[in-house]
Motif scaffolding. Structure first.
Motif, mmCIF file in Angstrom:
data_model
loop_
_atom_site.group_PDB
_atom_site.id
_atom_site.type_symbol
_atom_site.label_atom_id
_atom_site.label_comp_id
_atom_site.label_asym_id
_atom_site.label_seq_id
_atom_site.Cartn_x
_atom_site.Cartn_y
_atom_site.Cartn_z
ATOM 1 N N CYS A 21 -17.155 20.077 -8.106
ATOM 2 C CA CYS A 21 -17.054 21.593 -7.679
ATOM 3 C C CYS A 21 -15.722 21.981 -7.756
ATOM 4 O O CYS A 21 -15.293 22.712 -8.519
ATOM 5 C CB CYS A 21 -17.189 22.539 -6.120
ATOM 6 N N LEU A 22 -14.788 20.559 -8.204
ATOM 7 C CA LEU A 22 -13.134 20.621 -8.055
ATOM 8 C C LEU A 22 -12.999 20.353 -9.115
ATOM 9 O O LEU A 22 -11.911 21.112 -10.130
ATOM 10 C CB LEU A 22 -12.263 20.315 -6.755
ATOM 11 N N ILE A 23 -13.005 19.414 -10.034
ATOM 12 C CA ILE A 23 -13.092 19.331 -11.467
ATOM 13 C C ILE A 23 -13.888 18.954 -12.611
ATOM 14 O O ILE A 23 -13.390 20.084 -13.430
ATOM 15 C CB ILE A 23 -12.548 17.845 -11.398
ATOM 16 N N VAL A 24 -15.253 18.854 -12.824
ATOM 17 C CA VAL A 24 -16.084 19.256 -13.874
ATOM 18 C C VAL A 24 -16.231 20.581 -13.813
ATOM 19 O O VAL A 24 -15.881 21.072 -14.836
ATOM 20 C CB VAL A 24 -17.279 18.299 -13.565
ATOM 21 N N ILE A 25 -17.002 21.230 -12.905
ATOM 22 C CA ILE A 25 -17.083 23.051 -13.223
ATOM 23 C C ILE A 25 -16.297 23.145 -13.781
ATOM 24 O O ILE A 25 -16.400 24.415 -14.742
ATOM 25 C CB ILE A 25 -17.805 23.273 -12.130
ATOM 26 N N PRO A 26 -14.889 23.630 -12.624
ATOM 27 C CA PRO A 26 -13.613 24.110 -13.173
ATOM 28 C C PRO A 26 -13.006 24.192 -14.754
ATOM 29 O O PRO A 26 -12.724 24.624 -15.892
ATOM 30 C CB PRO A 26 -12.523 24.029 -12.308
ATOM 31 N N HIS A 27 -12.910 22.166 -15.307
ATOM 32 C CA HIS A 27 -12.387 21.768 -16.988
ATOM 33 C C HIS A 27 -13.363 22.288 -17.559
ATOM 34 O O HIS A 27 -13.516 23.161 -18.082
ATOM 35 C CB HIS A 27 -12.611 20.696 -16.529
ATOM 36 N N ALA A 28 -14.837 23.145 -17.106
ATOM 37 C CA ALA A 28 -16.263 23.646 -18.419
ATOM 38 C C ALA A 28 -15.937 24.297 -18.584
ATOM 39 O O ALA A 28 -15.634 24.809 -19.450
ATOM 40 C CB ALA A 28 -17.170 23.231 -17.769
ATOM 41 N N LYS A 29 -15.384 25.469 -17.491
ATOM 42 C CA LYS A 29 -14.560 27.157 -17.691
ATOM 43 C C LYS A 29 -13.998 27.485 -18.321
ATOM 44 O O LYS A 29 -13.290 27.933 -19.604
ATOM 45 C CB LYS A 29 -15.056 27.572 -16.176
ATOM 46 N N MET A 30 -12.799 26.282 -17.930
ATOM 47 C CA MET A 30 -11.573 26.696 -18.565
ATOM 48 C C MET A 30 -11.171 26.525 -20.529
ATOM 49 O O MET A 30 -11.146 26.641 -20.475
ATOM 50 C CB MET A 30 -10.476 25.690 -17.924
ATOM 51 N N LYS A 31 -12.601 24.521 -20.291
ATOM 52 C CA LYS A 31 -12.482 24.517 -22.043
ATOM 53 C C LYS A 31 -13.575 25.828 -22.500
ATOM 54 O O LYS A 31 -13.477 26.135 -23.826
ATOM 55 C CB LYS A 31 -13.472 23.261 -22.379
ATOM 56 N N ALA A 32 -14.004 26.851 -22.238
ATOM 57 C CA ALA A 32 -15.105 27.794 -22.311
ATOM 58 C C ALA A 32 -14.544 28.848 -23.158
ATOM 59 O O ALA A 32 -15.156 29.557 -23.602
ATOM 60 C CB ALA A 32 -16.481 27.302 -21.996
ATOM 61 N N GLN A 33 -13.630 28.616 -22.637
ATOM 62 C CA GLN A 33 -12.310 30.366 -22.711
ATOM 63 C C GLN A 33 -11.694 30.314 -23.638
ATOM 64 O O GLN A 33 -11.400 29.717 -24.725
ATOM 65 C CB GLN A 33 -11.190 30.375 -21.112
ATOM 66 N N ASP A 34 -12.290 31.198 -24.407
ATOM 67 C CA ASP A 34 -11.845 31.902 -26.243
ATOM 68 C C ASP A 34 -10.295 32.726 -26.055
ATOM 69 O O ASP A 34 -10.449 33.252 -25.065
ATOM 70 C CB ASP A 34 -13.232 32.352 -26.681
ATOM 71 N N ILE A 35 -9.868 33.158 -26.728
ATOM 72 C CA ILE A 35 -8.973 33.717 -27.142
ATOM 73 C C ILE A 35 -9.335 34.610 -27.356
ATOM 74 O O ILE A 35 -10.000 34.798 -28.527
ATOM 75 C CB ILE A 35 -7.365 33.373 -27.548
#
Ligand code: HEC
Length: 236
Positions: A21-35
């Motif tokens: 919840c604190l590392i894997v999911i936020p990391h995946a979300k941030m990575k998927a963020q497009d400009i």
């Protein structure tokens, strides 16, 4: 034996759940963020989010980290349901009626492109999310050199080691600090910022974490309206 097995399973779950919840999911979300790039038809401007960081930012941020500024300063404006920061004078750019205050809560995308997000740990000094709006470069240099010359109540330490006192050679240097009274370096001397001080102040001037949000996200995070008197924020 089964109680031992349960114990091991429970232990594994205790570590696994926070990791997920604190590392894997936020990391995946941030990575998927497009400009996201969009056009504001009303203002006729093109904007993008996240906006990216200028070069001076990296150099200055390294100094910010090295000098431990993040121990006393945060760079995080909480959502309005958690605090009143969005309305506090000085936290953002003061607005007018036609161009309302641009203060909003800090979002993960605001740190996009930074190697480390200096959220800070405690607020001994003011939040610096939008510090770039509050003062000019000369103010910052004199303040870093001697915080109490700007605010007599300041508990901020002096960062004098980022400046050099030297003999004036010919003409006074362009970036020499305007110091008076007790701080006056003496006749024939001047105080100039080192590379590090210049980068640090460059970084402070870029601190404007209020990039407009894409329309869809903007609907969720309302831009707070200026409080009365926000345009009369006192400059020290
Ligand atoms: C021991 C805690 C402490 C440390 C470390 C510290 N500050 Fe401060 N800072 C303060 C306090 C308290 C104030 C408010 C009083 C003042 O303006 O001097 C302040 C004010 C400021 C302001 C003015 C903010 C405003 O809105 O007017 C800036 C800019 C600033 N600090 C930058 C820095 C930088 C850059 C560093 C690291 C090189 C740093 N500070 C390190 C405590 C600290």
């Amino acid at each position: 034996m089964s109680s031992f097995r349960n114990f091991v399973l429970a232990l594994a779950a205790t570590f696994f759940a926070p990791w997920l919840c604190l590392i894997v999911i936020p990391h995946a979300k941030m990575k998927a963020q497009d400009i996201e790039v969009w056009e504001d038809k009303q203002l006729g401007t093109k904007s993008s989010y996240p906006a990216g960081t200028p070069n001076i930012f990296r150099q200055g941020q390294a100094i910010y980290a090295r000098e431990g500024c993040a121990l006393c300063h945060t760079q995080m404006i909480r959502p309005t349901y958690l605090g009143f920061e969005s309305w506090r004078p000085g936290f953002g750019k003061a607005g007018t009626r036609d161009n309302p205050v641009r203060i909003r809560e800090t979002l993960p995308g605001d740190f996009s492109g930074e190697r480390f997000a200096y959220l800070g740990v405690q607020r001994v000094g003011p939040d610096l999310s939008n510090a770039g709006y509050r003062h000019d470069e000369d103010w910052h240099h004199v303040h870093l050199y001697d915080p109490r010359s700007k605010r007599d109540f300041s508990v901020m330490p002096s960062f004098r080691h980022l400046y050099t006192r030297r003999k004036v050679r010919g003409q006074r240097a362009k970036g020499a600090l305007a110091l008076a009274g007790q701080l006056d370096p003496g006749k024939g001397f001047e105080v100039v910022p080192t590379e590090a001080a210049r980068a640090l102040v460059g970084y402070l001037m870029t601190l404007k974490k209020d990039t407009p949000l894409p329309p869809a996200a903007g609907e969720q995070t309302q831009t707070p309206v200026a409080p009365a008197g926000a345009d009369k924020v006192k400059k020290g």
